[in-house]
Design a protein around this motif. Structure first.
Motif, PDB file in Angstrom:
ATOM      1  N   THR A 112      23.793  58.689  -4.409  1.00 19.67           N
ATOM      2  CA  THR A 112      22.889  57.565  -4.645  1.00 19.67           C
ATOM      3  C   THR A 112      21.458  57.933  -4.272  1.00 19.67           C
ATOM      4  OG1 THR A 112      24.641  55.953  -4.250  1.00 19.67           O
ATOM      5  CG2 THR A 112      22.389  55.168  -4.023  1.00 19.67           C
ATOM      6  N   LEU A 113      21.270  58.555  -3.131  1.00 23.93           N
ATOM      7  CA  LEU A 113      19.931  58.883  -2.661  1.00 23.93           C
ATOM      8  C   LEU A 113      19.235  59.884  -3.573  1.00 23.93           C
ATOM      9  CD1 LEU A 113      20.673  59.105   1.162  1.00 23.93           C
ATOM     10  CD2 LEU A 113      19.373  57.333  -0.015  1.00 23.93           C
ATOM     11  N   LEU A 114      19.958  60.880  -4.053  1.00 22.73           N
ATOM     12  CA  LEU A 114      19.365  61.856  -4.967  1.00 22.73           C
ATOM     13  C   LEU A 114      18.968  61.209  -6.284  1.00 22.73           C
ATOM     14  CD1 LEU A 114      21.693  64.919  -4.292  1.00 22.73           C
ATOM     15  CD2 LEU A 114      19.212  64.888  -3.951  1.00 22.73           C
ATOM     16  N   ASN A 115      19.775  60.271  -6.765  1.00 19.26           N
ATOM     17  CA  ASN A 115      19.468  59.589  -8.020  1.00 19.26           C
ATOM     18  C   ASN A 115      18.335  58.584  -7.864  1.00 19.26           C
ATOM     19  OD1 ASN A 115      21.162  60.360 -10.386  1.00 19.26           O
ATOM     20  ND2 ASN A 115      22.838  59.956  -8.960  1.00 19.26           N
ATOM     21  N   TYR A 116      18.334  57.873  -6.747  1.00 22.62           N
ATOM     22  CA  TYR A 116      17.349  56.816  -6.535  1.00 22.62           C
ATOM     23  C   TYR A 116      15.979  57.354  -6.122  1.00 22.62           C
ATOM     24  CZ  TYR A 116      20.665  52.850  -6.655  1.00 22.62           C
ATOM     25  OH  TYR A 116      21.580  51.891  -7.034  1.00 22.62           O
ATOM     26  N   LEU A 117      15.982  58.402  -5.282  1.00 21.30           N
ATOM     27  CA  LEU A 117      14.750  58.780  -4.600  1.00 21.30           C
ATOM     28  C   LEU A 117      14.127  60.097  -5.058  1.00 21.30           C
ATOM     29  CD1 LEU A 117      15.618  57.769  -0.912  1.00 21.30           C
ATOM     30  CD2 LEU A 117      14.268  56.500  -2.589  1.00 21.30           C
ATOM     31  N   LEU A 135       7.323  54.203  -9.852  1.00 13.23           N
ATOM     32  CA  LEU A 135       6.028  54.244 -10.541  1.00 13.23           C
ATOM     33  C   LEU A 135       5.803  55.641 -11.121  1.00 13.23           C
ATOM     34  CD1 LEU A 135       3.547  52.221  -8.274  1.00 13.23           C
ATOM     35  CD2 LEU A 135       4.384  51.617 -10.556  1.00 13.23           C
ATOM     36  N   LYS A 136       6.176  56.653 -10.362  1.00  9.21           N
ATOM     37  CA  LYS A 136       6.035  58.031 -10.845  1.00  9.21           C
ATOM     38  C   LYS A 136       7.012  58.286 -11.995  1.00  9.21           C
ATOM     39  CE  LYS A 136       4.806  62.408  -8.751  1.00  9.21           C
ATOM     40  NZ  LYS A 136       3.362  62.223  -8.954  1.00  9.21           N
ATOM     41  N   ARG A 137       8.197  57.706 -11.893  1.00 15.28           N
ATOM     42  CA  ARG A 137       9.215  57.860 -12.939  1.00 15.28           C
ATOM     43  C   ARG A 137       8.710  57.241 -14.255  1.00 15.28           C
ATOM     44  NH1 ARG A 137      13.972  58.883 -11.148  1.00 15.28           N
ATOM     45  NH2 ARG A 137      13.728  57.604  -9.281  1.00 15.28           N
ATOM     46  N   PHE A 138       8.153  56.036 -14.159  1.00 16.42           N
ATOM     47  CA  PHE A 138       7.609  55.378 -15.351  1.00 16.42           C
ATOM     48  C   PHE A 138       6.454  56.190 -15.925  1.00 16.42           C
ATOM     49  CE2 PHE A 138      10.238  51.861 -14.335  1.00 16.42           C
ATOM     50  CZ  PHE A 138      10.239  51.004 -15.432  1.00 16.42           C
ATOM     51  N   SER A 139       5.654  56.779 -15.047  1.00 16.43           N
ATOM     52  CA  SER A 139       4.531  57.605 -15.499  1.00 16.43           C
ATOM     53  C   SER A 139       5.028  58.783 -16.339  1.00 16.43           C
ATOM     54  CB  SER A 139       3.748  58.111 -14.287  1.00 16.43           C
ATOM     55  OG  SER A 139       2.703  58.969 -14.687  1.00 16.43           O
ATOM     56  N   LYS A 140       6.152  59.389 -15.930  1.00 16.26           N
ATOM     57  CA  LYS A 140       6.727  60.513 -16.678  1.00 16.26           C
ATOM     58  C   LYS A 140       7.138  60.103 -18.086  1.00 16.26           C
ATOM     59  CE  LYS A 140       9.481  63.512 -15.022  1.00 16.26           C
ATOM     60  NZ  LYS A 140      10.682  64.167 -14.458  1.00 16.26           N
ATOM     61  N   PHE A 141       7.445  58.815 -18.250  1.00 10.12           N
ATOM     62  CA  PHE A 141       7.843  58.327 -19.578  1.00 10.12           C
ATOM     63  C   PHE A 141       6.665  57.729 -20.349  1.00 10.12           C
ATOM     64  CE2 PHE A 141      12.077  58.627 -17.711  1.00 10.12           C
ATOM     65  CZ  PHE A 141      12.805  59.122 -18.787  1.00 10.12           C
ATOM     66  N   GLY A 142       5.443  58.007 -19.910  1.00 11.25           N
ATOM     67  CA  GLY A 142       4.267  57.628 -20.690  1.00 11.25           C
ATOM     68  C   GLY A 142       3.534  56.379 -20.248  1.00 11.25           C
ATOM     69  N   LEU A 193       3.223  52.729   4.919  1.00 12.34           N
ATOM     70  CA  LEU A 193       4.455  52.461   4.183  1.00 12.34           C
ATOM     71  C   LEU A 193       5.601  53.165   4.902  1.00 12.34           C
ATOM     72  CD1 LEU A 193       3.173  53.016   0.527  1.00 12.34           C
ATOM     73  CD2 LEU A 193       3.423  50.833   1.737  1.00 12.34           C
ATOM     74  N   HIS A 194       6.845  52.778   4.600  1.00 13.41           N
ATOM     75  CA  HIS A 194       8.008  53.410   5.228  1.00 13.41           C
ATOM     76  C   HIS A 194       8.988  53.859   4.149  1.00 13.41           C
ATOM     77  CE1 HIS A 194      10.100  49.617   4.457  1.00 13.41           C
ATOM     78  NE2 HIS A 194       9.128  48.978   5.091  1.00 13.41           N
ATOM     79  N   VAL A 195      10.102  54.449   4.563  1.00 17.46           N
ATOM     80  CA  VAL A 195      11.022  55.022   3.573  1.00 17.46           C
ATOM     81  C   VAL A 195      11.591  53.966   2.632  1.00 17.46           C
ATOM     82  CG1 VAL A 195      11.670  57.056   4.907  1.00 17.46           C
ATOM     83  CG2 VAL A 195      12.973  54.944   5.192  1.00 17.46           C
ATOM     84  N   GLY A 196      11.605  52.709   3.050  1.00 21.14           N
ATOM     85  CA  GLY A 196      12.065  51.642   2.170  1.00 21.14           C
ATOM     86  C   GLY A 196      11.175  51.468   0.945  1.00 21.14           C
ATOM     87  N   HIS A 197       9.925  51.920   1.047  1.00 20.99           N
ATOM     88  CA  HIS A 197       8.992  51.817  -0.084  1.00 20.99           C
ATOM     89  C   HIS A 197       9.134  52.988  -1.056  1.00 20.99           C
ATOM     90  CE1 HIS A 197       6.634  49.285   2.881  1.00 20.99           C
ATOM     91  NE2 HIS A 197       6.670  48.509   1.822  1.00 20.99           N
ATOM     92  N   LEU A 198       9.835  54.039  -0.652  1.00 27.74           N
ATOM     93  CA  LEU A 198       9.896  55.239  -1.477  1.00 27.74           C
ATOM     94  C   LEU A 198      10.482  54.976  -2.857  1.00 27.74           C
ATOM     95  CD1 LEU A 198      10.986  57.997   1.074  1.00 27.74           C
ATOM     96  CD2 LEU A 198       8.823  57.862  -0.171  1.00 27.74           C
ATOM     97  N   ILE A 199      11.464  54.097  -2.915  1.00 23.79           N
ATOM     98  CA  ILE A 199      12.132  53.860  -4.195  1.00 23.79           C
ATOM     99  C   ILE A 199      11.152  53.326  -5.238  1.00 23.79           C
ATOM    100  CG2 ILE A 199      12.932  51.526  -3.601  1.00 23.79           C
ATOM    101  CD1 ILE A 199      15.524  52.215  -5.104  1.00 23.79           C
TER     102      ILE A 199
END
Length: 417
Positions: free
Chosen positions: A263-268, A57-64, A46-52
């Motif tokens: 933007t990068l801090l909020n997105y990534l 997926l990790k963000r959604f996991s934090k919300f249950g 994968l590359h940095v374009g996939h990080l978002i």
């Protein structure tokens, strides 16, 4: 103020592009349903374009939510035509399977809580006749042709192979909906057509009133100049340290423009929005300290390469910019060398011929002057006669030697027999 739900969090970060039904997303969150995102194995990393999407997926996991990553072992054989200018080159099954091995390990490392599935496990079992009779009948041709991701390719040419991609992805969603309690699909803004194909298909199977399926897309991450994030002059920034070293990865984020940092801090990152605002305020007061870039590069390097990789990148950065490369160990030097264009030259040349052949100097005169002034160092040595021979005794690490010209210009040379 911290977000109470995933939709609110995405909006606060200006991440949300489109959503089929916010209430269904929130209902899925409350009931701790699954969410999925797909990754087609078109490369072995994968590359940095996939990080978002990995971070989402990790963000959604934090919300249950229960996160699911689908590796497209089957769909990678077709190729997603969405907003591509021309048809993808079809990959060989052996290449796809090798790519899957690398990507699977990366995703599991980055998101340990994720369930990883391969859509080849169910799509490869469907015969063509079954596909046409049981799946294809649920898709209206006029509706498909009206989707932007398909219509944008019609004039340039769209094969039946690529045209079928959106239906295969829709079937993926229905398979997860039925078997894995998955109600939400997420993707980049170019995936809206494919995501809505899935929600429409599930509605046709279960009825619009009964379907809980929903989806959303994330804004495309572009830099202030409009260039797609992750594209550099030197090429793709990979998540595999053997393709992009920890140091190069760290430097990529450290060198982002001030105007892109918010933007990068909020997105990534998973940093709270309030903390990001505080970082940006501190950065604005003392921009020369590059507070935002340092935090961004720290967060991203730790996420992808761990604390050890981050410390390694820091040590190399400190040594490189202070000129104290002699303090680096073999592993760190090889990592640093990955960021250079390697110059290859045969062993056994005298130092002037060596400097000319590697184009480190443009003439014998320049070479003699630099040697006289001790302004050329090779593997940390700088006292040479003009008949000094560059051979295996000059090597610094493995088959490589490091040449320094003047105070700051470095070259990495590989000696070949």
């Amino acid at each position: 103020m911290s977000a109470k739900n995933v939709i609110e969090d995405l909006k606060q970060r200006k991440l949300l592009k489109q959503v089929t039904n916010e209430e269904k997303v929130l209902d899925a969150q409350n009931k701790k349903k699954s969410v999925y995102c797909g990754f087609d194995p078109t490369a072995d990393s994968l590359h940095v374009g996939h990080l978002i999407q990995l971070l989402n997926l990790k963000r959604f996991s934090k919300f249950g939510f229960n996160p699911i990553a689908i590796i497209g072992g089957a769909t990678a054989m077709i190729g997603d035509p969405s907003f591509k200018s021309q048809e993808r080159i079809l990959l060989d099954i052996k290449v796809v399977n090798e790519n899957i091995k690398g990507i699977l390990l990366q995703i599991k490392k980055l998101i340990p809580e994720v369930s990883i599935l391969n859509n080849a496990d169910w799509l490869n079992k469907i015969t063509l006749i079954d596909f046409l009779r049981d799946i294809g009948k649920h898709f209206n041709l006029a509706n498909l042709l009206a989707k932007d991701n398909i219509s944008s390719r019609i004039e340039k040419g769209l094969s039946i192979t690529e045209f079928s991609y959106t239906m295969l992805q829709a079937y993926d969603f229905s398979h997860l909906y039925k078997n894995y309690d998955c109600m939400v699909q997420i993707g980049g803004s170019d995936q809206w057509g494919n995501i809505t194909s899935g929600t429409d298909y599930i509605s046709s199977l279960y009825g619009s009133a009964n379907s809980k399926a929903c989806g959303l897309t994330i804004n495309l991450l572009t830099k202030k100049d409009g260039v797609k994030f992750g594209k550099t002059e030197s090429g793709t920034i990979w998540l595999d340290k053997n393709k992009t070293s920890e140091y190069e990865f760290y430097q990529f984020f450290l060198n982002q423009d001030d105007q892109d940092c918010e933007t990068l801090l909020n997105y990534l990152t998973l940093l709270p929005v309030e903390e990001i605002k505080s970082i940006l305020e501190s950065h604005t007061k003392e921009p020369h300290k590059r507070i935002a870039q340092k935090k961004l590069s720290e967060e991203m390097t730790k996420f992808v390469h761990g604390e050890e990789g981050y410390q390694k990148a820091l040590e190399i950065s400190t040594a490189f910019f202070s000129g104290d490369l002699a303090s680096l160990n073999k592993e760190h030097l090889l990592s640093l060398f990955q960021t250079f264009d390697i110059i290859k030259v045969e062993s056994g040349l005298n130092i002037l011929d060596f400097l000319i052949k590697t184009q480190i100097v443009s003439s014998n005169r320049e070479g003699r002057e630099l040697l006289r002034d001790k302004a050329i160092s090779i593997s940390f040595m700088n006292d040479f006669t003009q008949d000094f021979v560059i051979d295996e005794n000059s090597l610094l690490v493995d088959s490589f030697l490091l040449v320094k010209k003047g105070k700051k210009k470095y070259f990495v040379v590989e000696l070949v027999s």
